[in-house]
Design a protein around this motif. Structure first.
Motif, short mmCIF file in Angstrom:
data_model
loop_
_atom_site.label_atom_id
_atom_site.label_comp_id
_atom_site.label_asym_id
_atom_site.label_seq_id
_atom_site.Cartn_x
_atom_site.Cartn_y
_atom_site.Cartn_z
N VAL A 120 -23.83 -36.73 -17.16
CA VAL A 120 -23.51 -37.89 -16.27
C VAL A 120 -22.31 -38.17 -16.52
N GLU A 121 -21.61 -38.56 -15.54
CA GLU A 121 -20.27 -39.31 -15.87
C GLU A 121 -20.13 -40.64 -14.92
N VAL A 122 -19.45 -41.62 -15.41
CA VAL A 122 -19.42 -42.98 -14.81
C VAL A 122 -17.92 -43.37 -14.74
N SER A 123 -17.57 -43.72 -13.38
CA SER A 123 -16.14 -44.40 -13.08
C SER A 123 -16.00 -45.62 -12.91
N LEU A 124 -15.06 -46.38 -13.40
CA LEU A 124 -14.80 -47.83 -13.22
C LEU A 124 -14.14 -48.01 -12.23
N ASP A 125 -13.30 -46.94 -11.51
CA ASP A 125 -12.34 -47.27 -10.41
C ASP A 125 -12.73 -46.62 -9.18
N GLY A 126 -14.11 -46.46 -8.77
CA GLY A 126 -14.64 -45.79 -7.36
C GLY A 126 -14.39 -44.49 -7.43
N PRO A 185 -17.29 -39.62 -19.69
CA PRO A 185 -18.45 -39.04 -19.83
C PRO A 185 -19.52 -40.07 -20.33
N ALA A 186 -20.81 -40.38 -19.78
CA ALA A 186 -22.01 -41.05 -20.37
C ALA A 186 -22.62 -40.21 -21.27
N ARG A 187 -23.39 -41.07 -22.18
CA ARG A 187 -24.32 -40.40 -23.12
C ARG A 187 -25.78 -40.48 -22.74
#
Length: 167
Positions: free
Chosen positions: A121-127, A133-135
Motif C-alpha cells: 500500500v502506498e500513501v500520497s500527501l499531495d493527491g 510506502p505504508a507498512r
C-alpha cells in the motif's frame, strides 16, 4: 429462482457452506447450503443451493442479462455491459479525515486485494503526485482479508490531499 454465472477460475476458491462457526447455516444466511465465491461481489454468493450446473455459456436469466451490470450512473443495465463479478482492489484512509496538527501524524487505513492478496500500500500527501510506502499492521489473515496499514508522516502547517492505493 436466482441464477448467476461466474468464470471457471472462480471455482479455485469456491466453498459450499453448510455450517458457520460450528453450527448449521441458518436460513437467514442461506442455509441449508450456500455457495460462496471469495473475492467476488456478494450477489454471486448464492443462498439456498438446489442445483449447480456447469455450462459453456453465461446464463440467460434476466438477473444476469439485465441486472447487476456495470452501467454508467443513471443508465439501465443491458447485456453489452460487464457483469458484476470480481471485487476490485481497493484501499481507503481512516484517519486523519479532516484535519491534523502539524508534526508527526499516523495516517492509517485498510486495503483489500479482491481475488489476490494485497502486496503493498502506498500513501500520497499531495493527491497522487508522489507516493510513500505504508507498512502493514496486524496479522496477515490471507488473500481475501482486509489489511490494515499505517504511514508515519511529518507534516508541516498547510493543506494536504491524502490518498492511498493498494497493489
Amino acid at each position: 429462482v436466482v441464477e448467476r454465472s461466474v468464470p471457471l477460475r472462480a471455482l479455485d476458491d469456491a466453498l459450499l457452506a453448510w455450517e458457520m462457526n460450528g453450527a448449521p447455516l441458518s436460513l437467514a444466511h442461506g442455509g441449508p447450503l450456500r455457495l460462496i465465491f471469495p473475492g467476488y461481489q456478494g450477489v454471486n454468493n448464492i443462498k439456498y443451493i438446489k442445483v449447480l450446473a456447469f455450462t459453456a455459456q453465461e446464463s440467460d436469466a434476466r438477473i444476469m442479462s439485465h441486472g447487476y451490470r456495470l452501467s454508467p450512473p443513471g443508465s439501465k443495465a443491458d447485456p453489452s455491459q460487464t457483469s458484476v463479478q470480481e471485487m476490485s482492489v481497493k484501499s481507503w484512509i481512516n484517519s486523519p479525515l479532516a484535519s491534523a496538527r502539524a508534526g508527526v501524524v499516523q495516517i492509517h487505513g485498510v486495503a483489500f486485494g479482491g481475488r489476490h492478496a494485497v502486496r503493498e500500500v502506498e500513501v500520497s500527501l499531495d493527491g497522487g503526485k508522489h507516493w510513500l510506502p505504508a507498512r502493514f499492521v496486524g496479522p496477515d489473515l490471507g488473500k481475501f482479508a482486509w489489511r490494515q496499514f499505517v504511514l508515519e508522516a511529518r507534516l508541516v502547517p498547510g493543506q494536504y490531499t491524502l490518498v492511498s492505493r493498494a497493489i
